[in-house]
Design a protein around this motif. Sequence first.
Motif, PDB file in Angstrom:
ATOM      1  N   ASP A 168       0.820  -1.210   0.000  1.00  7.08           N
ATOM      2  CA  ASP A 168       0.000   0.000   0.000  1.00  7.08           C
ATOM      3  C   ASP A 168       0.852   1.258   0.000  1.00  7.08           C
ATOM      4  O   ASP A 168       2.075   1.202   0.069  1.00  7.08           O
ATOM      5  N   GLY A 169       0.187   2.378  -0.094  1.00  9.39           N
ATOM      6  CA  GLY A 169       0.843   3.671   0.057  1.00  9.39           C
ATOM      7  C   GLY A 169       1.552   4.207  -1.167  1.00  9.39           C
ATOM      8  O   GLY A 169       2.209   5.237  -1.090  1.00  9.39           O
ATOM      9  N   VAL A 170       1.417   3.543  -2.298  1.00 11.88           N
ATOM     10  CA  VAL A 170       2.054   4.041  -3.523  1.00 11.88           C
ATOM     11  C   VAL A 170       1.279   5.270  -3.983  1.00 11.88           C
ATOM     12  O   VAL A 170       0.069   5.201  -4.206  1.00 11.88           O
ATOM     13  N   ARG A 171       1.997   6.398  -4.100  1.00  8.79           N
ATOM     14  CA  ARG A 171       1.345   7.653  -4.465  1.00  8.79           C
ATOM     15  C   ARG A 171       2.040   8.310  -5.642  1.00  8.79           C
ATOM     16  O   ARG A 171       2.265   9.520  -5.676  1.00  8.79           O
ATOM     17  N   ASN A 172       2.360   7.515  -6.634  1.00  6.47           N
ATOM     18  CA  ASN A 172       2.932   7.989  -7.896  1.00  6.47           C
ATOM     19  C   ASN A 172       2.047   7.391  -8.988  1.00  6.47           C
ATOM     20  O   ASN A 172       1.746   6.194  -8.955  1.00  6.47           O
ATOM     21  N   TYR A 173       1.616   8.216  -9.937  1.00  4.58           N
ATOM     22  CA  TYR A 173       0.657   7.738 -10.935  1.00  4.58           C
ATOM     23  C   TYR A 173       1.215   6.642 -11.834  1.00  4.58           C
ATOM     24  O   TYR A 173       0.505   5.690 -12.166  1.00  4.58           O
ATOM     25  N   ALA A 177      -5.869   4.981   1.564  1.00  5.25           N
ATOM     26  CA  ALA A 177      -6.100   6.352   1.099  1.00  5.25           C
ATOM     27  C   ALA A 177      -7.351   6.959   1.723  1.00  5.25           C
ATOM     28  O   ALA A 177      -7.521   8.177   1.692  1.00  5.25           O
ATOM     29  N   TYR A 178      -8.232   6.131   2.295  1.00  2.00           N
ATOM     30  CA  TYR A 178      -9.499   6.614   2.823  1.00  2.00           C
ATOM     31  C   TYR A 178      -9.434   7.000   4.299  1.00  2.00           C
ATOM     32  O   TYR A 178     -10.377   7.583   4.818  1.00  2.00           O
ATOM     33  N   ASP A 179      -8.363   6.666   4.987  1.00  2.91           N
ATOM     34  CA  ASP A 179      -8.247   6.889   6.425  1.00  2.91           C
ATOM     35  C   ASP A 179      -7.677   8.289   6.697  1.00  2.91           C
ATOM     36  O   ASP A 179      -6.483   8.519   6.492  1.00  2.91           O
ATOM     37  N   PRO A 180      -8.501   9.211   7.175  1.00  2.00           N
ATOM     38  CA  PRO A 180      -8.012  10.577   7.387  1.00  2.00           C
ATOM     39  C   PRO A 180      -6.921  10.684   8.456  1.00  2.00           C
ATOM     40  O   PRO A 180      -6.218  11.688   8.518  1.00  2.00           O
ATOM     41  N   HIS A 181      -6.757   9.656   9.256  1.00  3.14           N
ATOM     42  CA  HIS A 181      -5.720   9.664  10.290  1.00  3.14           C
ATOM     43  C   HIS A 181      -4.486   8.879   9.869  1.00  3.14           C
ATOM     44  O   HIS A 181      -3.499   8.845  10.601  1.00  3.14           O
ATOM     45  N   GLY A 182      -4.517   8.267   8.695  1.00  3.87           N
ATOM     46  CA  GLY A 182      -3.407   7.457   8.221  1.00  3.87           C
ATOM     47  C   GLY A 182      -2.383   8.272   7.453  1.00  3.87           C
ATOM     48  O   GLY A 182      -2.688   9.351   6.921  1.00  3.87           O
ATOM     49  N   GLU A 183      -1.178   7.751   7.370  1.00  2.89           N
ATOM     50  CA  GLU A 183      -0.103   8.479   6.677  1.00  2.89           C
ATOM     51  C   GLU A 183      -0.273   8.484   5.163  1.00  2.89           C
ATOM     52  O   GLU A 183       0.358   9.288   4.478  1.00  2.89           O
ATOM     53  N   HIS A 184      -1.127   7.616   4.616  1.00  4.28           N
ATOM     54  CA  HIS A 184      -1.319   7.549   3.170  1.00  4.28           C
ATOM     55  C   HIS A 184      -2.656   8.148   2.721  1.00  4.28           C
ATOM     56  O   HIS A 184      -3.101   7.908   1.601  1.00  4.28           O
ATOM     57  N   PHE A 185      -3.290   8.919   3.593  1.00  2.00           N
ATOM     58  CA  PHE A 185      -4.598   9.504   3.295  1.00  2.00           C
ATOM     59  C   PHE A 185      -4.542  10.414   2.073  1.00  2.00           C
ATOM     60  O   PHE A 185      -3.609  11.186   1.888  1.00  2.00           O
ATOM     61  N   ASP A 186      -5.567  10.290   1.231  1.00  2.62           N
ATOM     62  CA  ASP A 186      -5.742  11.194   0.097  1.00  2.62           C
ATOM     63  C   ASP A 186      -7.221  11.573   0.059  1.00  2.62           C
ATOM     64  O   ASP A 186      -8.071  10.744  -0.290  1.00  2.62           O
ATOM     65  N   PRO A 187      -7.557  12.809   0.383  1.00  2.00           N
ATOM     66  CA  PRO A 187      -8.972  13.195   0.445  1.00  2.00           C
ATOM     67  C   PRO A 187      -9.689  13.127  -0.897  1.00  2.00           C
ATOM     68  O   PRO A 187     -10.921  13.108  -0.935  1.00  2.00           O
TER      69      PRO A 187
END
Length: 155
Positions: free
Chosen positions: A29-34, A78-88
């Motif tokens: 998880d946590g991949v944030r590159n397109y 990406a859905y967890d507002p308290h997580g380090e990988h959150f994306d609103p």
Amino acid sequence: MNYWLFKSEPGCFSFDDLKNRPESTEHWDGVRNYQARNFLRDRVKTGDRVLFYHSNIPEPAVVGIATVVREGYPDFTAYDPHGEHFDPKSSPAAPIWYMVDVRYVEPLQKPVTLERIKANPLLSDMPLVKLSRLSIQPVTAEQWRIILAMGGMGT
């Protein structure tokens, strides 16, 4: 079957962490590159093999082998507002980010450092050498074979 190199900082998630998970399996998880997301969503398939690469350490290196056991699905972190990988901008109804599940296979007999990879002219076309920041990268069958040999694994 395809071959991949997945990068992880061992302080966040190491190859030993994967080994010690239930069934030695974990979601990536946590991949944030397109571009990396597109690989996870569209191209990484069950049964594909993975070179597990420790990054952001004094001697970055390929340290082990994993296999993909579940194809791309929405990255719920990406859905967890308290997580380090959150994306609103990402939601279950409209996911942006994807992940796969990987399973530990075995460590290399000796790590294959980035320095050794860069020194091998047969590996000069690897994305690791050319696009070093990309966290999910394709590896050719020949590159896979060479890295395993460099790691003492035979072919």
